[in-house]
Design an enzyme around this catalytic site. Sequence first.
Site, PDB file in Angstrom:
ATOM      1  N   GLY A   1       0.813  -1.215   0.000  1.00 14.03           N
ATOM      2  CA  GLY A   1       0.000   0.000   0.000  1.00 14.03           C
ATOM      3  C   GLY A   1       0.843   1.261   0.000  1.00 14.03           C
ATOM      4  CB  THR A   2       3.940   2.175   1.816  1.00 15.85           C
ATOM      5  OG1 THR A   2       3.352   1.900   3.092  1.00 15.85           O
ATOM      6  CG2 THR A   2       4.873   3.362   1.913  1.00 15.85           C
TER       7      THR A   2
ATOM      8  CG  ASN B   1      -5.239   3.530   9.129  1.00 17.37           C
ATOM      9  OD1 ASN B   1      -5.666   4.513   8.536  1.00 17.37           O
ATOM     10  ND2 ASN B   1      -4.185   3.587   9.906  1.00 17.37           N
TER      11      ASN B   1
ATOM     12  CD  GLN C   1      -6.794  -0.998   7.110  1.00 19.10           C
ATOM     13  OE1 GLN C   1      -7.449  -2.026   7.271  1.00 19.10           O
ATOM     14  NE2 GLN C   1      -5.562  -0.885   7.570  1.00 19.10           N
TER      15      GLN C   1
ATOM     16  CB  THR D   1      12.483  -9.406 -11.003  1.00 18.65           C
ATOM     17  OG1 THR D   1      13.526  -9.194 -11.955  1.00 18.65           O
ATOM     18  CG2 THR D   1      11.936 -10.823 -11.150  1.00 18.65           C
TER      19      THR D   1
ATOM     20  CB  CYS E   1       2.474   2.971  10.900  1.00 17.38           C
ATOM     21  SG  CYS E   1       1.895   1.954   9.546  1.00 17.38           S
TER      22      CYS E   1
HETATM   23  N1  PLP Z   1      -2.957   2.833   3.687  1.00 15.87           N
HETATM   24  C1  PLP Z   1      -3.666   2.435   4.757  1.00 15.87           C
HETATM   25  C2  PLP Z   1      -5.025   3.023   4.981  1.00 15.87           C
HETATM   26  C3  PLP Z   1      -3.141   1.494   5.648  1.00 15.87           C
HETATM   27  O1  PLP Z   1      -3.852   1.116   6.688  1.00 15.87           O
HETATM   28  C4  PLP Z   1      -1.839   0.966   5.389  1.00 15.87           C
HETATM   29  C5  PLP Z   1      -1.239   0.005   6.326  1.00 15.87           C
HETATM   30  O2  PLP Z   1      -1.586  -0.067   7.484  1.00 15.87           O
HETATM   31  C6  PLP Z   1      -1.153   1.402   4.251  1.00 15.87           C
HETATM   32  C7  PLP Z   1      -1.739   2.341   3.430  1.00 15.87           C
HETATM   33  C8  PLP Z   1       0.218   0.874   3.929  1.00 15.87           C
HETATM   34  O3  PLP Z   1       0.135  -0.421   3.385  1.00 15.87           O
HETATM   35  P1  PLP Z   1       1.408  -1.399   3.410  1.00 15.87           P
HETATM   36  O4  PLP Z   1       1.537  -1.884   4.811  1.00 15.87           O
HETATM   37  O5  PLP Z   1       1.037  -2.490   2.455  1.00 15.87           O
HETATM   38  O6  PLP Z   1       2.564  -0.610   2.940  1.00 15.87           O
END
Ligand code: PLP
Length: 389
Positions: free
Chosen positions: A74-75, A154, A182, A241, A328
């Site tokens: 997600g990041t 989240n 989420q 890759t 986080c």
């Molecule tokens: N966006 C939201 C709303 C999240 O809750 C999270 C992770 O907790 C992320 C992005 C980041 O995702 P990832 O852990 O796959 O990098």
Amino acid sequence: MPQAKDHVYLDYNAGAPLRPGARECMVEVLSDVGNASSVHTDGRRARARIEAARDQVASLCKTRTRAVTFVSGGTEANMTALTPNWQDQGAPYYLDRLLRGATEHPSVVAGGRFPASQQEVIPVEANGVIRLDVLKDMLAVGGPALVSVMAANNETGVISPLAEIGAMVARAGGFFHVDAVQAAGRMDIDMDAWQADAISLSAHKFGGPQGAGALVVRSTARVPAPLMLGGGQENWRRAGTENMAAIVGFGVAAASAEKEALDWARLAGLRDRLEAGVREICPAVTIFGEEAPRLANTSCFAAPGISAETALIAFDLERMSLSSGSACSSGKVSVSHVLTAMGADEATARCALRVSLGWNSQDADIDRFLEVWPQIVDRLNPEARNRAA
Ligand code: PLP
């Protein structure tokens, strides 16, 4: 190590357990040889596996296969989308502002590739929902904007009015990114109804592996500039890759999640029972976002004088995993920016606990929580039992 039977896991928003079907396919793929970019038989088999997963993820998002670009999570998906440089109908398109919600995940709060001077924050109501009136005013002034608003929060599970936001952004000639990390597998994903140009997904929130995600675009004619350069993988949209085993697990988890829509009502029932039980013991509890549309799986609440930090340790000793605020930020004692944006005072925010459920949550998990909760209240602040709402 597999989870022990007496371990209660209530932290799906941080990371859901890997689904058995995803694990089996991943283990099988780990024995394969071959790079999906190679033209020989081994390479073509790898390519076929990745494309099958792409179909599965596209299906979860009710979109075309080509719309899906696999990334590391997600990041990275958020970081890729949050750029001033897009391509629109084959021509470069420059967006000179980023408007993002006040309660976004830190990976959106960081602003991606926008300089700080081009970033603006859209405030939320006390219930956590984006202030549409303010967004309207923000869109009425200034140059073309990228608007980034999460589908569901989240920490609180609060769901954004995406169709309304998308319509406002489209009217203003802006671009719209939705962090659906989420939301995927927990509510309907409808990019067309949202008029979302791009959405971010992460596999590990709904039973896929950690380290796999996707950026999904509504039209391959309107795409953000790639973040990773140096190779033609993913149709030149993400060099490097592919993590084949993780992508295969992501696909299988997406296919399972897609079949589970009816399970949302079951999860809402578990969540409601938990909240009723928490309130019975502590009538003055604050349930964040209670009056707003929320994901069925998430509850964030604060009982007066029950420090979340201490409560988490007490739950952990009972072999129960839950969270305070987002994963986080757990580990460091900072107040949640989400709850602060919703107007919570610092003392209340420091008491906020998050319970999040998912595909493998059971009635017994809630039973156990409700057995332990009164003991924790009695130990940390017995007064909370007597405080009226
Ligand atoms: N966006 C939201 C709303 C999240 O809750 C999270 C992770 O907790 C992320 C992005 C980041 O995702 P990832 O852990 O796959 O990098």
